[in-house]
Structures are given as structure tokens and as C-alpha cells.
Design an enzyme around this catalytic site. Structure first.
Site, PDB file in Angstrom:
ATOM      1  N   LYS A   1     -19.313  24.587  22.652  1.00 50.67           N
ATOM      2  CA  LYS A   1     -20.347  24.891  23.649  1.00 50.67           C
ATOM      3  C   LYS A   1     -21.419  23.797  23.783  1.00 50.67           C
ATOM      4  O   LYS A   1     -21.943  23.579  24.865  1.00 50.67           O
ATOM      5  CB  LYS A   1     -21.013  26.231  23.325  1.00 50.67           C
ATOM      6  CG  LYS A   1     -20.176  27.444  23.708  1.00 50.67           C
ATOM      7  CD  LYS A   1     -20.966  28.709  23.449  1.00 50.67           C
ATOM      8  CE  LYS A   1     -20.324  29.901  24.090  1.00 50.67           C
ATOM      9  NZ  LYS A   1     -21.195  31.080  24.075  1.00 50.67           N
TER      10      LYS A   1
ATOM     11  N   ASP B   1     -23.896  33.149  30.008  1.00 51.33           N
ATOM     12  CA  ASP B   1     -24.290  34.132  28.985  1.00 51.33           C
ATOM     13  C   ASP B   1     -25.646  34.762  29.323  1.00 51.33           C
ATOM     14  O   ASP B   1     -25.894  35.924  29.014  1.00 51.33           O
ATOM     15  CB  ASP B   1     -24.389  33.468  27.599  1.00 51.33           C
ATOM     16  CG  ASP B   1     -23.016  33.263  26.968  1.00 51.33           C
ATOM     17  OD1 ASP B   1     -22.081  34.012  27.307  1.00 51.33           O
ATOM     18  OD2 ASP B   1     -22.882  32.335  26.142  1.00 51.33           O
TER      19      ASP B   1
HETATM   20  P1  NAP Z   1     -24.660  31.492  15.468  1.00 52.08           P
HETATM   21  O1  NAP Z   1     -24.954  30.385  16.396  1.00 52.08           O
HETATM   22  O2  NAP Z   1     -23.843  31.238  14.252  1.00 52.08           O
HETATM   23  O3  NAP Z   1     -26.072  32.139  15.002  1.00 52.08           O
HETATM   24  C1  NAP Z   1     -26.129  33.198  14.101  1.00 52.08           C
HETATM   25  C2  NAP Z   1     -27.567  33.410  13.672  1.00 52.08           C
HETATM   26  O4  NAP Z   1     -27.571  34.529  12.782  1.00 52.08           O
HETATM   27  C3  NAP Z   1     -28.178  32.242  12.915  1.00 52.08           C
HETATM   28  O5  NAP Z   1     -29.543  32.138  13.244  1.00 52.08           O
HETATM   29  C4  NAP Z   1     -28.018  32.679  11.446  1.00 52.08           C
HETATM   30  O6  NAP Z   1     -28.986  32.143  10.591  1.00 52.08           O
HETATM   31  C5  NAP Z   1     -28.240  34.159  11.568  1.00 52.08           C
HETATM   32  N1  NAP Z   1     -27.649  34.887  10.464  1.00 52.08           N
HETATM   33  C6  NAP Z   1     -26.339  34.909  10.082  1.00 52.08           C
HETATM   34  N2  NAP Z   1     -26.177  35.724   9.029  1.00 52.08           N
HETATM   35  C7  NAP Z   1     -27.403  36.220   8.727  1.00 52.08           C
HETATM   36  C8  NAP Z   1     -27.891  37.111   7.717  1.00 52.08           C
HETATM   37  N3  NAP Z   1     -27.077  37.638   6.819  1.00 52.08           N
HETATM   38  N4  NAP Z   1     -29.216  37.378   7.706  1.00 52.08           N
HETATM   39  C9  NAP Z   1     -30.059  36.836   8.607  1.00 52.08           C
HETATM   40  N5  NAP Z   1     -29.652  35.983   9.596  1.00 52.08           N
HETATM   41  C10 NAP Z   1     -28.348  35.697   9.643  1.00 52.08           C
HETATM   42  O7  NAP Z   1     -23.909  32.695  16.212  1.00 52.08           O
HETATM   43  P2  NAP Z   1     -24.035  33.119  17.757  1.00 52.08           P
HETATM   44  O8  NAP Z   1     -23.036  32.390  18.549  1.00 52.08           O
HETATM   45  O9  NAP Z   1     -25.461  33.044  18.134  1.00 52.08           O
HETATM   46  O10 NAP Z   1     -23.548  34.642  17.683  1.00 52.08           O
HETATM   47  C11 NAP Z   1     -24.340  35.655  17.090  1.00 52.08           C
HETATM   48  C12 NAP Z   1     -23.722  37.012  17.379  1.00 52.08           C
HETATM   49  O11 NAP Z   1     -23.735  37.283  18.779  1.00 52.08           O
HETATM   50  C13 NAP Z   1     -22.269  37.130  16.945  1.00 52.08           C
HETATM   51  O12 NAP Z   1     -22.086  38.391  16.378  1.00 52.08           O
HETATM   52  C14 NAP Z   1     -21.494  37.024  18.248  1.00 52.08           C
HETATM   53  O13 NAP Z   1     -20.278  37.746  18.221  1.00 52.08           O
HETATM   54  C15 NAP Z   1     -22.447  37.677  19.223  1.00 52.08           C
HETATM   55  N6  NAP Z   1     -22.249  37.167  20.593  1.00 52.08           N
HETATM   56  C16 NAP Z   1     -21.927  38.072  21.564  1.00 52.08           C
HETATM   57  C17 NAP Z   1     -21.767  37.634  22.863  1.00 52.08           C
HETATM   58  C18 NAP Z   1     -21.402  38.619  23.946  1.00 52.08           C
HETATM   59  O14 NAP Z   1     -20.949  38.215  25.019  1.00 52.08           O
HETATM   60  N7  NAP Z   1     -21.600  39.898  23.736  1.00 52.08           N
HETATM   61  C19 NAP Z   1     -21.953  36.281  23.196  1.00 52.08           C
HETATM   62  C20 NAP Z   1     -22.306  35.388  22.181  1.00 52.08           C
HETATM   63  C21 NAP Z   1     -22.451  35.858  20.871  1.00 52.08           C
HETATM   64  P3  NAP Z   1     -28.792  30.689   9.905  1.00 52.08           P
HETATM   65  O15 NAP Z   1     -28.911  29.705  11.029  1.00 52.08           O
HETATM   66  O16 NAP Z   1     -29.875  30.634   8.921  1.00 52.08           O
HETATM   67  O17 NAP Z   1     -27.407  30.696   9.322  1.00 52.08           O
END
Ligand code: NAP
Length: 294
Positions: free
Chosen positions: A79, A115
Site C-alpha cells: 500500500k 478505505d
Molecule cells: P497495522 O498497520 O499493522 O497497524 C496495527 C496497529 O495496531 C499498530 O498501531 C500496532 O501498534 C497496534 N497494535 C497491534 N497489536 C497491538 C496490541 N496488542 N496492543 C496495542 N496496540 C496494538 O494494521 P492495519 O492495516 O492498520 O490494520 C488494523 C486492523 O484493521 C486489522 O485488524 C485489519 O484487519 C483491520 N482492517 C480492516 C479493514 C476493513 O476494510 N474493514 C481495512 C483495513 C484494516 P505498533 O505499531 O506499536 O505495533
């Protein structure tokens, strides 16, 4: 049955891994529905899952151009990495810092981000005055940036971003300032959440907590959720399981909840419109996504 013929144009999604993407099921169902409505015997478009390793991104883009692809979705890990290879990146995608949709235009690839539209879609069906409302975004990764851009578009009173890594939070704030100075966020650590929640009207989970394999985890526990005002909305970007632990706890306290399925469908629908110029059937896309989720 509608057929793939020599006239069928190519669409797809690039990512790595790609096996679990719901997008091929959603888009192909909507494309078949479109052909049916036009009484066409052939499919005008077909949508393929394309596994592209990070080191092959540039050659994949050239290959897709050579093969006449009309557009494609972009998912993890491409992305951000795709941005330098695009002739044009929309202001919205620049603000989000990520492209999830590419379109072939005049022999080049241009990129945007749907998104934000997807996230906004279920909120726009509610009659709320967002300008009075404070938002708490849990997590500071890729999807948190789309949520922040969306809440900025809603003109929310304040956007608090809660993260566990102060350096990443600071980087997020700095990069938002560089891409769009009008987007302002308050960065917070998890320890300050209890003081924040009583004023929050929209709490958004943008972490993987609650998703496989962390099904029993929730970014907010029962006690924290009880601090939210009774009119608060709890929005989890996760679309499986339904509900997540967070949404189950919020529902038990009588709060309004939204899961990530509608965002997934609506970001896909917005991309579909950009490629085909047609509005897909949302109900067909939803049914296909639910079937694919099992
Ligand atoms: P990402 O870029 O990996 O970001 C994840 C975030 O969550 C980071 O800030 C990470 O912190 C934090 N995190 C992870 N584990 C944690 C924990 N145990 N405690 C506290 N913070 C935690 O992921 P993303 O792409 O943003 O996706 C996040 C979620 O959104 C996923 O579940 C994904 O499936 C969902 N999503 C859904 C859609 C949809 O269309 N519905 C679209 C996109 C994403 P650190 O940086 O400190 O690791």
C-alpha cells in the site's frame, strides 16, 4: 452462464499473502451481476487475486500494464511501497499515506484510496452532528491513518490517537503535518485512556486485537467501555469474527456498534465504480463476502 471471452477486461488485487482476500469473491459476484443486468452473455471484466512478492512489485506493475489490466486493488505489503511507481497519487491517498486502488489512465497507473470512503459509509447513514464529537482511534498503523483522514472529513471536534509506541505516534503526527497540515491529532498513550473515554463519541479499533489469532482480546475492557457516554458509537475495523470481543462488550452495555464488513464492502464498491463507471450491487457484494467468510 456469462463467459470470459476475448473481450473480457482484467482487474485484480495485488498482495502477499493474497489467499484469504475476500475481494475476488465480492468483485466477481458484482461483475457477474452487472453482466446479468445488461443481458450480456460475456463478462466485461474479471477480477483476479495476484500474489506479488515485495521485490517483484515494479515488474508486476509493468506486466499488468502490458497485459492490459484496467485497474487493481492494493493490499499488504504494497500500500505504501507502490506510491513511487504511480504517475499520480490523489491528495486523499497522500494524506492517508497509502494507495489501495490503482486505475489505468492514459497508459499510466494512477492511485487513490477508497478505505476512507469505506470507513465513512456506515457513519453517513446515521444522523449525528460529527462536529460536536470527539473520536478516539485505537492504534496508529495503516488503517488508523484512513480513519483519521475520514474523521477529519467529518469535521470531528477532536481526534485522539492512542498507541503503545510514543515514537511511532510522533512519526504519525509529523507525517500528517507534512502531507496535510489541516489534519490535526492529539497523540495519547494507553495509560491516559480512562480520562479520555468519558468525552468520546466515537471509539474506533484500528488494531488487530480481537482478530484471529487474538480472538479473545479487546483493546478496551468492560470497565473502560463503561466510561463511554451512553450515546457513543464503538466501531471495530475487524470484519471477522462478528462480533469481535470489543463489540460484544459494547453491545452488552447498550452502545451502538459497527463492524468492519461494511467498510470492506464499500471500499470495494468505490474502487469498482472508478474502474467500470458503474455502481455495483452492494447486496450482491455483501452476500458474496459473507459466503466467502463462511
Ligand atoms: P497495522 O498497520 O499493522 O497497524 C496495527 C496497529 O495496531 C499498530 O498501531 C500496532 O501498534 C497496534 N497494535 C497491534 N497489536 C497491538 C496490541 N496488542 N496492543 C496495542 N496496540 C496494538 O494494521 P492495519 O492495516 O492498520 O490494520 C488494523 C486492523 O484493521 C486489522 O485488524 C485489519 O484487519 C483491520 N482492517 C480492516 C479493514 C476493513 O476494510 N474493514 C481495512 C483495513 C484494516 P505498533 O505499531 O506499536 O505495533
Amino acid at each position: 452462464m456469462t463467459q470470459i471471452t476475448g473481450q473480457t477486461k482484467l482487474l485484480g488485487v495485488i498482495g502477499c499473502p493474497i489467499e484469504h482476500s475476500l475481494s475476488p469473491a465480492m468483485h466477481n459476484a458484482a461483475l457477474a451481476d452487472l453482466a446479468l443486468n445488461r443481458s450480456q452473455t460475456f463478462l466485461e471484466y474479471v477480477y483476479l487475486p495476484l500474489r506479488v512478492e515485495p521485490e517483484n512489485l515494479e515488474s508486476a506493475l509493468n506486466g499488468m500494464a502490458a497485459l492490459g489490466y484496467r485497474g487493481f486493488n492494493v493490499t499488504i505489503p504494497h500500500k505504501q511501497a507502490i506510491m513511487p511507481y504511480l504517475r499520480e497519487v490523489s491528495a486523499l491517498a497522500r494524506a492517508v499515506g497509502a494507495v489501495n486502488t490503482a486505475i489505468r489512465r492514459g497508459g499510466d497507473w494512477v492511485g487513490t484510496n477508497t478505505d476512507v470512503r469505506g470507513f465513512l459509509s456506515p457513519l453517513e447513514t446515521l444522523s449525528r452532528d460529527w462536529s460536536n464529537l470527539e473520536v478516539c482511534v485505537l492504534g496508529s498503523g495503516g488503517s488508523a491513518r484512513a480513519v483519521i483522514a475520514a474523521c477529519h472529513e467529518l469535521n470531528c471536534a477532536a481526534i485522539h490517537v492512542v498507541g503503545r509506541d510514543p515514537m511511532k505516534l510522533q512519526q504519525l503526527q509529523d507525517s500528517l503535518r507534512q502531507t496535510d497540515a489541516s489534519i490535526s491529532i492529539q497523540i495519547r498513550d494507553w495509560s491516559s485512556i480512562d480520562t479520555l473515554l468519558p468525552d468520546v463519541g466515537l471509539a474506533v479499533n484500528a488494531t488487530p486485537m480481537g482478530m484471529h489469532p487474538k480472538l479473545n482480546e479487546s483493546p478496551l475492557g468492560e470497565t473502560a467501555i463503561a466510561l463511554l457516554p451512553p450515546t457513543a458509537i464503538v466501531y471495530d475495523l475487524i470484519y471477522t469474527p462478528r462480533p469481535t470481543q470489543l463489540l460484544a462488550l459494547a453491545q452488552r452495555q447498550g452502545l451502538q456498534t459497527i463492524d468492519g464488513l461494511e467498510m470492506l464492502i464499500q471500499q470495494g464498491a468505490a474502487a469498482f465504480e472508478l474502474w467500470t463507471g458503474e455502481s455495483p450491487s452492494i447486496s450482491v457484494m455483501r452476500e458474496a463476502a459473507l459466503n466467502a467468510l463462511g
